[in-house]
Design a protein around this motif. Structure first.
Motif, PDB file in Angstrom:
ATOM      1  N   GLY A 258       0.832  -1.186   0.000  1.00 30.65           N
ATOM      2  CA  GLY A 258       0.000   0.000   0.000  1.00 30.65           C
ATOM      3  C   GLY A 258       0.867   1.237   0.000  1.00 30.65           C
ATOM      4  N   PRO A 259       0.277   2.415  -0.160  1.00 30.24           N
ATOM      5  CA  PRO A 259       1.061   3.649  -0.208  1.00 30.24           C
ATOM      6  C   PRO A 259       1.852   3.847   1.091  1.00 30.24           C
ATOM      7  CG  PRO A 259      -1.218   4.035  -0.867  1.00 30.24           C
ATOM      8  CD  PRO A 259      -1.163   2.660  -0.305  1.00 30.24           C
ATOM      9  N   VAL A 262       0.454   5.255   4.741  1.00 30.08           N
ATOM     10  CA  VAL A 262      -1.011   5.239   4.753  1.00 30.08           C
ATOM     11  C   VAL A 262      -1.490   3.956   5.425  1.00 30.08           C
ATOM     12  CG1 VAL A 262      -3.097   5.195   3.329  1.00 30.08           C
ATOM     13  CG2 VAL A 262      -1.171   6.655   2.680  1.00 30.08           C
ATOM     14  N   THR A 263      -2.450   4.086   6.356  1.00 32.03           N
ATOM     15  CA  THR A 263      -2.967   2.903   7.040  1.00 32.03           C
ATOM     16  C   THR A 263      -3.810   2.067   6.074  1.00 32.03           C
ATOM     17  OG1 THR A 263      -4.825   4.207   7.893  1.00 32.03           O
ATOM     18  CG2 THR A 263      -2.927   3.948   9.329  1.00 32.03           C
ATOM     19  N   LEU A 264      -3.576   0.756   6.079  1.00 35.90           N
ATOM     20  CA  LEU A 264      -4.219  -0.148   5.136  1.00 35.90           C
ATOM     21  C   LEU A 264      -5.451  -0.822   5.723  1.00 35.90           C
ATOM     22  CD1 LEU A 264      -0.995  -1.804   3.658  1.00 35.90           C
ATOM     23  CD2 LEU A 264      -2.104   0.361   3.046  1.00 35.90           C
ATOM     24  N   ASP A 265      -5.638  -0.690   7.036  1.00 30.45           N
ATOM     25  CA  ASP A 265      -6.855  -1.155   7.698  1.00 30.45           C
ATOM     26  C   ASP A 265      -7.090  -0.257   8.900  1.00 30.45           C
ATOM     27  OD1 ASP A 265      -5.109  -1.975   9.714  1.00 30.45           O
ATOM     28  OD2 ASP A 265      -5.258  -4.112   9.231  1.00 30.45           O
ATOM     29  N   ASP A 266      -8.038  -0.624   9.752  1.00 29.17           N
ATOM     30  CA  ASP A 266      -8.314   0.214  10.929  1.00 29.17           C
ATOM     31  C   ASP A 266      -7.640  -0.345  12.181  1.00 29.17           C
ATOM     32  OD1 ASP A 266      -9.836  -2.035  11.313  1.00 29.17           O
ATOM     33  OD2 ASP A 266     -11.761  -0.986  11.523  1.00 29.17           O
ATOM     34  N   PRO A 302      -8.762   5.261  11.110  1.00 28.60           N
ATOM     35  CA  PRO A 302      -9.385   4.488  10.021  1.00 28.60           C
ATOM     36  C   PRO A 302      -8.422   4.221   8.868  1.00 28.60           C
ATOM     37  CG  PRO A 302     -10.154   6.763   9.998  1.00 28.60           C
ATOM     38  CD  PRO A 302      -9.334   6.605  11.239  1.00 28.60           C
ATOM     39  N   ALA A 303      -8.741   3.205   8.091  1.00 29.10           N
ATOM     40  CA  ALA A 303      -7.962   2.929   6.883  1.00 29.10           C
ATOM     41  C   ALA A 303      -7.925   4.174   6.002  1.00 29.10           C
ATOM     42  CB  ALA A 303      -8.588   1.759   6.122  1.00 29.10           C
ATOM     43  N   GLY A 304      -6.774   4.400   5.401  1.00 35.38           N
ATOM     44  CA  GLY A 304      -6.614   5.576   4.541  1.00 35.38           C
ATOM     45  C   GLY A 304      -6.018   6.778   5.243  1.00 35.38           C
ATOM     46  N   THR A 305      -5.766   6.677   6.543  1.00 36.12           N
ATOM     47  CA  THR A 305      -5.141   7.781   7.278  1.00 36.12           C
ATOM     48  C   THR A 305      -3.671   7.876   6.885  1.00 36.12           C
ATOM     49  OG1 THR A 305      -6.626   7.436   9.156  1.00 36.12           O
ATOM     50  CG2 THR A 305      -4.621   8.719   9.569  1.00 36.12           C
ATOM     51  N   ARG A 306      -3.234   9.095   6.581  1.00 36.39           N
ATOM     52  CA  ARG A 306      -1.828   9.282   6.198  1.00 36.39           C
ATOM     53  C   ARG A 306      -1.006   9.716   7.403  1.00 36.39           C
ATOM     54  NH1 ARG A 306       1.165   9.439   1.795  1.00 36.39           N
ATOM     55  NH2 ARG A 306      -0.674   9.238   0.430  1.00 36.39           N
TER      56      ARG A 306
END
Length: 308
Positions: A258-259, A262-266, A302-306
């Motif tokens: 993943g990037p 960046v978090t990939l899950d929660d 949450p997932a998607g947090t940078r």
């Protein structure tokens, strides 16, 4: 034997306690001068200083062992030997050679790998699978003396500098007592260090502690564990009130993509330059350490947090 003990941090306390328990006469303990500690920055003695003082052992805390007066005082102790464990000063030849049988160091690596100041942290950060403690005769060169004894220590997959420190301190305490008995009996064998494979464990600098998520995940994982609990690898977490600093204290590498940052899950799986890192224990600035599950109950990520 009649000896002096030179040491400063917690790592050295176990060795001093074992030497006292073994019945050796500790004529004097040397430690670094009291330093500001805690929130009040109150001057407090080092762990070795406090241990020795509590047991009625004379303590000296010279700013420099190169001071002629300190050298003379050391010689006047009329020692059989000296034991040095993470003292924190380079000792001059006049001090090293003053005891009748010489001076001996308990070092936290398998020499000649990781000579220098931070062998425990650097071994984890480099991905070593095995390390150890050794007793060596001290010479003027940095950790260059011949080795008298060795105890190997495995580095586990979730090993931190803190957990490895404690196991190695216990191993070193047992090893120095065994080695002193061999020295006293005249049975100790000294083996010169190999000329190949020399590496240096540089002192940990604060600027190393920030996590660069573009690095490979395995490297980040080792860095997190190698700098735990102190100084603690850290990142910034975005919040409604602005970014807050969070220390990562325990982690594991995972084969996910993943990037970077960046978090990939929660559940605090973070993408990196290669693979991902699962954060297992963290510490938000101004708070105590928490396992990931407890931390997320109070601070959802949450997932998607940078992370930065």
């Amino acid at each position: 034997m009649r000896l002096a003990f030179l040491g400063t941090p917690d790592f050295a306390v176990a060795a001093l306690a074992a030497i006292v328990e073994a019945g050796h006469e500790v004529a004097c303990v040397y430690s670094q001068p009291p330093a500001p500690r805690g929130r009040g920055h109150e001057l407090k003695p080092s762990p070795v200083h406090a241990f020795a003082e509590a047991r009625g052992i004379p303590v000296r805390t010279p700013a420099s062992m190169r001071d002629p007066a300190e050298i003379a005082a050391f010689r006047a102790l009329d020692l059989d030997c000296a034991v040095v464990v993470a003292f924190g000063q380079i000792l001059p030849r006049e001090v090293l050679e003053a005891p009748r049988l010489g001076s001996f160091n308990v070092h936290g690596s398998l020499l000649p790998r990781w000579r220098g100041a931070a062998p425990i942290q650097r071994a984890i950060m480099a991905g070593d699978k095995v390390t150890g403690v050794q007793v060596m005769r001290m010479t003027e060169g940095l950790d260059e003396g011949p080795v008298l004894s060795t105890a190997t220590v495995r580095i586990d997959a979730l090993e931190t500098a803190g957990s490895l420190h404690d196991r190695m301190a216990a191993a070193g305490a047992a090893l120095i007592v065994e080695t002193l008995a061999e020295i006293e009996a005249g049975r100790a064998v000294e083996t010169p260090q190999a000329e190949d494979g020399v590496t240096y464990a540089k002192k940990i600098r604060p600027r190393e502690a920030r996590i660069d998520w573009t690095k490979p995940g395995a490297e980040i994982d080792r860095k997190i564990r190698g700098l735990s609990p102190f100084p603690g690898a850290w990142f910034e977490l975005p919040t409604d009130k602005g970014p807050v600093r969070v220390k990562a204290l325990l982690s594991a590498f995972e084969e996910a993509e993943g990037p970077p940052g960046v978090t990939l899950d929660d559940r605090l799986l973070v993408g990196t330059g290669q693979g991902a890192v699962r954060l297992l224990k963290v510490q938000r600035e101004g708070r105590g350490p928490q396992d990931a599950e407890t931390f997320l109950r109070g601070t959802p990520v949450p997932a998607g947090t940078r992370l930065s």
